[in-house]
Design an enzyme around this catalytic site. Structure first.
Site, short mmCIF file in Angstrom:
data_model
loop_
_atom_site.label_atom_id
_atom_site.label_comp_id
_atom_site.label_asym_id
_atom_site.label_seq_id
_atom_site.Cartn_x
_atom_site.Cartn_y
_atom_site.Cartn_z
N ASP A 244 11.22 -15.42 -6.41
CA ASP A 244 11.24 -16.29 -7.58
C ASP A 244 9.89 -16.29 -8.31
OD1 ASP A 244 12.48 -18.56 -9.15
OD2 ASP A 244 10.74 -19.60 -8.31
N GLU A 281 11.41 -11.68 -9.79
CA GLU A 281 11.65 -12.34 -11.08
C GLU A 281 10.29 -12.43 -11.77
OE1 GLU A 281 13.16 -16.47 -13.20
OE2 GLU A 281 12.16 -16.51 -11.26
#
Length: 572
Positions: A244, A281
């Site tokens: 993330d 990401e």
């Protein structure tokens, strides 16, 4: 058994084993240890640091009573695996399916998700990506407020539940990617601070304080996060990790944490004899993210590609607010389909500066692209999804593109249920201000912020998929379209070819149609309401979203309004 914990600045550390405290002995490197003979699988324990606590173990494998309770001893060897013949799943050529365990089914558990795996097998996806599963406060959360990063949310089924899910996926021929959050920890139930210098002392992002990756004491902090990543791949047999918001990892060292992690995962893949995938990401549009360390890159196997999403979304929805502004015209979609990104050093109006770098030479399979995902739906105030006509066109382009396509749960049948932002903070101050915090986060995105209260249980319940929708003709028809697209992608090598320099795109100056050439195949899209003629010679139509597709008097394809056709034109 021996209990160990890292607490380099502590004067005394005690382990509390089911109400009985024992002093721990200092070891090298700031570690403490104590042997407790009668502790076994399931034994509850916690730590006292300089008389404060009790605190759960920073490396707790299980939190049976939630984030504020004690840890429990968990023996990985007690689980019996049946995936001994599993050889892994390579990201190249794969289709990814993202899901949230708590809303994928009405029950919201790993066990219930297992019952739906046949649906994913029939859809012909290859990898299931599950949103974060670390323990969170309360009973519902997206997962990005996780703490106790080595444990698994008990609401979903705990560590054995996750193992059972991975094992069942492997039996069904599906790989598993786990979404993990290492750039921050949740604001509630985070007890790392008393143990050591886990945090850098400044805001790392909108979501919380930066973790200490390059300051004093950071060697062991880095090992904490790398060890966490390796645990999922090794002990839970997961096939890959989605990392993330890596742009919020603040690391000024010569060897970035991601490069160090990539080397460790590569070594583990060699030992395990199966491919292990790292997907970042990142909103940096920096190709170094997916280039190998020996070429000066960070060694990620792939990264999420927001530019593809934005361009597809604008083309099928007509929206142009906020960060969509630069992507509103079809030439932006054409550039993205050919080059992977729109902003390759160009001016970004949303950021107010130039942004990104060219991805020339990067194969498309290193860019994970989507039409919808948890962020792009859930960060809309009402959590609304695209309508069926838009899904048909967008999926047709996505699943014939050179990128690694990713679908979001329910997209394949046009689920009517929204995917809203929800949480269940225990502390009143966090619970009462969550709606206000979300509105501040998306200030400037161009939305009228009329979102429901994230803390209201109904917000969570409304986000659950309704599987009975598949009995309705419109939903079943869309599912068949998605199945046909995935099957065609896997049958025709041209459609999964990742070489960006071989993609050709033509667009209508009036913004009505686009043609993407994949080898000798033409993917023709009519975004307009009326029938249009596209510069593609008539030939064999391999798949069409609507009938009839026919040739005009000039021999060119004529497409009905809002339709997509994949054809092999006649050659003269």
């Amino acid at each position: 058994m021996i209990f160990e914990v890292w607490a380099p600045d502590a004067t005394t550390v005690e382990v509390d084993v089911q109400g009985s405290r024992r002093l721990m002995s200092p070891e090298a490197g700031g570690w403490w240890s104590a042997e407790v003979e009668d502790a076994e699988h399931g034994t509850r324990y916690a730590f006292m640091v300089d008389g404060d606590g009790p605190y759960p173990d920073p490396r707790s494998r299980r939190q049976p009573d939630g984030v504020f309770g004690p840890s429990a001893v968990y023996d990985h060897a007690r689980f019996t695996w049946s995936d001994h013949d599993w050889k892994g799943r390579d990201l190249r050529g794969s289709v990814v399916y993202e899901l949230h365990v708590g809303t994928f089914t009405q029950e919201g558990t790993f066990h219930a998700a297992i019952e739906k795996l046949d649906h994913l097998v029939e859809l012909c996806v290859d990898l299931v990506e599950i949103m974060p599963v670390a323990p969170v406060p309360g009973g519902r959360n997206w997962g990005y407020d996780g703490v106790d990063l080595y444990a698994v949310n008990e609401t979903y089924g705990g560590p054995d539940g996750l193992k059972s899910f991975v094992d069942a996926c492997h039996r069904a021929g599906l790989g598993v990617i786990l979404d993990v959050v290492h750039n921050h920890l949740g604001p509630s139930g985070n007890f790392l601070r008393p143990f050591g210098p886990y945090f850098a002392g400044f805001p790392g992002s909108y979501w919380g304080e930066a973790v200490n990756l390059d300051g004093p004491g950071s060697d062991e902090v880095r090992r904490y996060f790398i060890g966490n990543a390796l645990q999922w791949l090794r002990d839970y047999h997961v096939d890959g990790l989605r990392l993330d918001a890596v742009h919020a990892l603040h690391d000024a060292r010569a060897t970035h944490l991601l490069a160090e992690l990539a080397a460790e995962v590569d070594a583990l893949a060699c030992a395990a004899g199966r491919p292990l995938t790292l997907i970042a990401e990142s909103d940096l549009n920096d190709p170094r993210m997916v280039q190998p360390p020996e070429a000066g890159g960070l060694g990620m196997n792939a990264q999420w590609d927001d530019d593809v999403h934005h361009a597809l979304h604008c083309a099928v929805s007509g929206e142009s607010h906020g960060y969509y502004k630069d992507f509103a015209a079809l030439p932006a979609l054409a550039k993205v389909l050919k080059g992977g990104v729109l902003h390759d050093g160009t001016y970004s109006s949303f950021r107010g500066r130039s942004h990104g770098r060219s991805y020339a030479g990067v194969p498309g399979h290193r860019l994970v692209a989507c039409l919808q995902n948890h962020d792009q739906i859930g960060n809309r105030p009402r959590g609304d999804r695209l309508p069926v006509p838009a899904l048909k066109l967008g999926a047709g382009l996505l699943l014939t593109s050179p990128f690694t396509p990713m679908l979001f749960m329910g997209e394949e049948w046009g689920a009517r249920s929204p995917f809203l932002f929800f949480s269940d903070h225990v502390e009143p101050r966090l619970r009462e201000r969550e709606a206000e915090r979300r509105e501040r986060e998306f200030d400037g995105f161009g939305y009228v912020w009329d979102a429901p209260d994230p803390s209201d249980e109904e917000t969570f319940l409304r986000s659950k998929l309704d599987w009975t929708e598949l009995k309705e003709e419109a939903h079943w028809s869309l599912l068949c379209w998605y199945r046909d697209l995935v099957a065609l992608r896997k049958a025709l090598p041209e459609l999964s070819d990742p070489r960006l320099d071989r993609v050709r795109v033509e667009v209508d100056p009036d913004g009505k149609w686009l043609v993407m050439w994949r080898g000798e195949l033409a993917v023709s899209v009519n975004f307009a309401e009326e029938t249009v003629s596209v510069p593609v010679a008539a030939g064999a139509v391999l798949l069409a979203s609507d009938d009839p597709v026919r040739a005009g008097e000039d021999g060119r394809l004529r497409l009905p309004g809002q339709s997509l056709t994949i054809s092999r034109p006649e050659t003269t």
